[in-house]
Each structure stands twice: as structure tokens, then as C-alpha cells.
Design a protein around this motif. Structure first.
Motif, PDB file in Angstrom:
ATOM      1  N   TRP A 121       0.760  -1.291   0.115  1.00 18.28           N
ATOM      2  CA  TRP A 121       0.111   0.001   0.017  1.00 18.28           C
ATOM      3  C   TRP A 121       1.017   1.353  -0.019  1.00 18.28           C
ATOM      4  CZ3 TRP A 121      -0.449   4.471   2.568  1.00 18.28           C
ATOM      5  CH2 TRP A 121      -1.571   5.334   2.449  1.00 18.28           C
ATOM      6  N   PRO A 122       0.560   2.357  -0.567  1.00 16.37           N
ATOM      7  CA  PRO A 122      -0.611   2.510  -1.536  1.00 16.37           C
ATOM      8  C   PRO A 122      -0.348   2.044  -2.859  1.00 16.37           C
ATOM      9  CG  PRO A 122       0.550   4.509  -1.537  1.00 16.37           C
ATOM     10  CD  PRO A 122       1.175   3.619  -0.679  1.00 16.37           C
ATOM     11  N   HIS A 123      -1.425   1.613  -3.618  1.00  9.55           N
ATOM     12  CA  HIS A 123      -1.152   0.903  -4.963  1.00  9.55           C
ATOM     13  C   HIS A 123      -1.509   2.033  -5.870  1.00  9.55           C
ATOM     14  CE1 HIS A 123      -1.123  -3.093  -3.492  1.00  9.55           C
ATOM     15  NE2 HIS A 123      -2.058  -2.770  -2.732  1.00  9.55           N
ATOM     16  N   PRO A 124      -0.657   2.007  -7.160  1.00  6.75           N
ATOM     17  CA  PRO A 124      -0.988   3.213  -7.860  1.00  6.75           C
ATOM     18  C   PRO A 124      -2.270   2.822  -8.591  1.00  6.75           C
ATOM     19  CG  PRO A 124       0.543   1.527  -8.778  1.00  6.75           C
ATOM     20  CD  PRO A 124       0.286   1.087  -7.548  1.00  6.75           C
ATOM     21  N   PRO A 125      -2.873   3.989  -9.181  1.00  8.50           N
ATOM     22  CA  PRO A 125      -4.170   3.914  -9.839  1.00  8.50           C
ATOM     23  C   PRO A 125      -3.876   3.004 -11.065  1.00  8.50           C
ATOM     24  CG  PRO A 125      -3.340   6.147 -10.108  1.00  8.50           C
ATOM     25  CD  PRO A 125      -2.436   5.262  -9.080  1.00  8.50           C
ATOM     26  N   SER A 126      -4.891   2.388 -11.622  1.00  6.46           N
ATOM     27  CA  SER A 126      -5.015   1.556 -12.950  1.00  6.46           C
ATOM     28  C   SER A 126      -4.764   2.516 -14.081  1.00  6.46           C
ATOM     29  CB  SER A 126      -5.934   0.599 -13.234  1.00  6.46           C
ATOM     30  OG  SER A 126      -7.533   1.543 -13.057  1.00  6.46           O
TER      31      SER A 126
END
Length: 274
Positions: A257-262
Motif C-alpha cells: 500500500w498505496p497501490h498506483p491507480p490503474s
């Protein structure tokens, strides 16, 4: 006799016409006495005709450059310009008032109004018509910082002001927006593996916005940045602080976390992602 009567009637008509003409002239903003001119401007303001009110106030200020009416007109002119969506003019007017009359009995309102003017200047034209979650925290925060400073001055210098309570509520909102802006930047650095920069941004949030909801995210980003920099002891210490204060934070169960936006999400117009 007929000629005499005709001359009398003509004379009366000319007299009435002249009176009407002079009366009309006397009623213009260039000739009204100060009290009448202020009354007209104030009535225009209360009726929502902000452009007309601003014009009348400006004429009053020019014709009567001193006195109580002038000072009050400057305050109300700034408000009229603010309501007429003329923030640059409104800011210039109220800023000049504060510098010229720092001891005016309404200077607390002046600081409040200046804070309001800056409060609404961060949002762009699109954001005024389209609700976009997090949009404001992704824009430059210069005006929000100025607004926060104005409200801070108001609440510190005039804690009992009628405007102080609202100013404090706006300060909480601004604090959270400013903190989220720092988190957005920290996430950007984290995604681009600039771990020293992401750690610095996260640390800034922890130190300056301690009571904001974003403190939890800042701790998580700081822990992840330290881990990436191979500062294991520091990373573990920060993680313990996070677990103690925010036991439900997703970083505690998801170390990525945090995951990058798709990529698809980035393509959505006005999604708020870089």
C-alpha cells in the motif's frame, strides 16, 4: 391676452422641465450627497445587484476620500466584488483596507473576508460545476495557505469575534486539504522510487498536520519509504506507531500500500489522477 397666457404656460412648462432635469441630475451617483449615495450602494448590495453596488461604492470612495462612510464603503465594496466573482479586485480592495485601517473596529471582518476570498480561489472553472473527489487537494495550494493564514490571524487576534467560529471550521477543512496535497505528492514520489523525497513529505505531514486524518497515511508512507531505503529499525518503529494509533490501516496487512491507480482509471476524464 392669448399671447400672454401662452407665454405663462410656456414659462411654467420650461420651469417644470428644468426642475425635472436638475432633479434627475441630482439623483446620479456623481451628485448625490454621501449618505444618499451610501444608501443606494447598500440597497443594491442587499438586493444582489453586486455590479451596481460596486460601481456606487467606488464612486463614493472617489468623491469622499475620508470619513466613516468611506471606510465602510471599502469593506462593502470588497464584499460586492467577492460576490460578483471578481476575486482579484476583492482581494486588492480588502488588502488595502487592512493596511490603511489596521485599528478599524471591523478589521476582524476584513481578515475573515480576505480568508473567504482566498478560500474559493483554488478551485478551477471545471471544479465549480463538476464535483470531483480530491480535486482541490491536487491543485496548487498557494491560495489555501493564504486563506489559512488569514483565518489564523483572525482567531488569534480576535478569538471572540463573531466570525471566529466559522473561521476555525474552515481552518480544519483547509488543514485536511493541505495535508492531503502533501500525501498526494508523497505517493507520487513513492511510485517513482524517490524514497527520500517521499519520506520527507510524509514526515512534514506528521509534524505539521498532526490532527488531520492524513496522519495515518503519512505514517504508512514513511514506514514504506524507510523499508525501501533499508532503514529497517526506523521502518519497524514507525510501523508500531501506526499499529498503535491506527490499527485498521491497510498498510498493516498490505505492505505494498498505496497501490498506483490503474491505467484505465487514469484515462477517465476528471478522475483526479495524474
Amino acid at each position: 391676452m392669448r399671447i400672454s397666457k401662452l407665454l405663462v404656460v410656456l414659462g411654467l412648462a420650461l420651469t417644470m422641465s428644468a426642475c425635472s432635469m436638475f432633479k434627475g441630475k441630482r439623483d446620479t451617483i456623481d451628485t448625490m450627497p454621501v449618505a444618499q449615495l451610501y444608501s443606494k450602494a447598500h440597497n443594491d448590495l442587499e438586493n444582489g445587484d453586486y455590479a451596481a453596488a460596486a460601481k456606487a461604492y467606488q464612486r463614493l470612495i472617489a468623491r469622499f476620500p475620508s470619513g466613516d462612510y468611506n471606510q465602510q464603503a471599502q469593506l462593502e465594496l470588497a464584499y460586492a466584488q467577492y460576490k460578483d466573482n471578481q476575486p482579484d479586485d476583492a482581494y486588492s480592495t480588502i488588502n488595502r483596507f487592512i493596511k490603511t485601517y489596521p485599528t478599524n473596529r471591523h478589521v476582524d471582518y476584513a481578515y475573515y473576508l480576505r480568508g473567504l476570498i482566498n478560500f474559493g480561489r483554488t478551485s478551477g472553472i471545471i471544479e465549480r460545476y463538476i464535483s470531483r473527489s480530491g480535486a482541490e487537494s491536487r491543485r496548487d495550494q498557494g491560495y489555501n495557505l493564504k486563506s489559512f493564514d488569514d483565518f489564523t490571524v483572525l482567531t488569534r487576534r480576535f478569538p471572540d469575534s463573531a466570525y471566529a467560529a466559522d473561521a476555525r471550521q474552515r481552518m480544519i477543512y483547509l488543514r485536511n486539504v493541505l495535508a492531503q496535497y502533501e500525501i498526494n505528492v508523497a505517493e507520487f514520489y513513492l511510485r517513482n522510487k524517490a524514497f527520500v523525497a517521499s519520506a520527507d513529505r510524509a514526515q512534514y505531514v506528521i509534524e505539521h498536520y498532526q490532527q488531520s486524518p492524513q496522519t495515518a497515511d503519512a505514517l504508512a508512507i514513511l514506514a514504506r519509504s524507510y523499508a525501501a531505503l533499508d532503514r529497517k529499525n526506523q521502518a519497524e518503529q514507525v510501523r508500531k506507531v501506526l499499529a498503535l494509533n491506527y490499527p485498521d490501516h491497510p498498510y498493516l496487512t498490505d505492505p505494498k500500500w498505496p497501490h498506483p491507480p490503474s491505467t484505465l482509471r487514469k484515462l477517465v476524464p476528471f478522475s483526479g489522477h495524474h
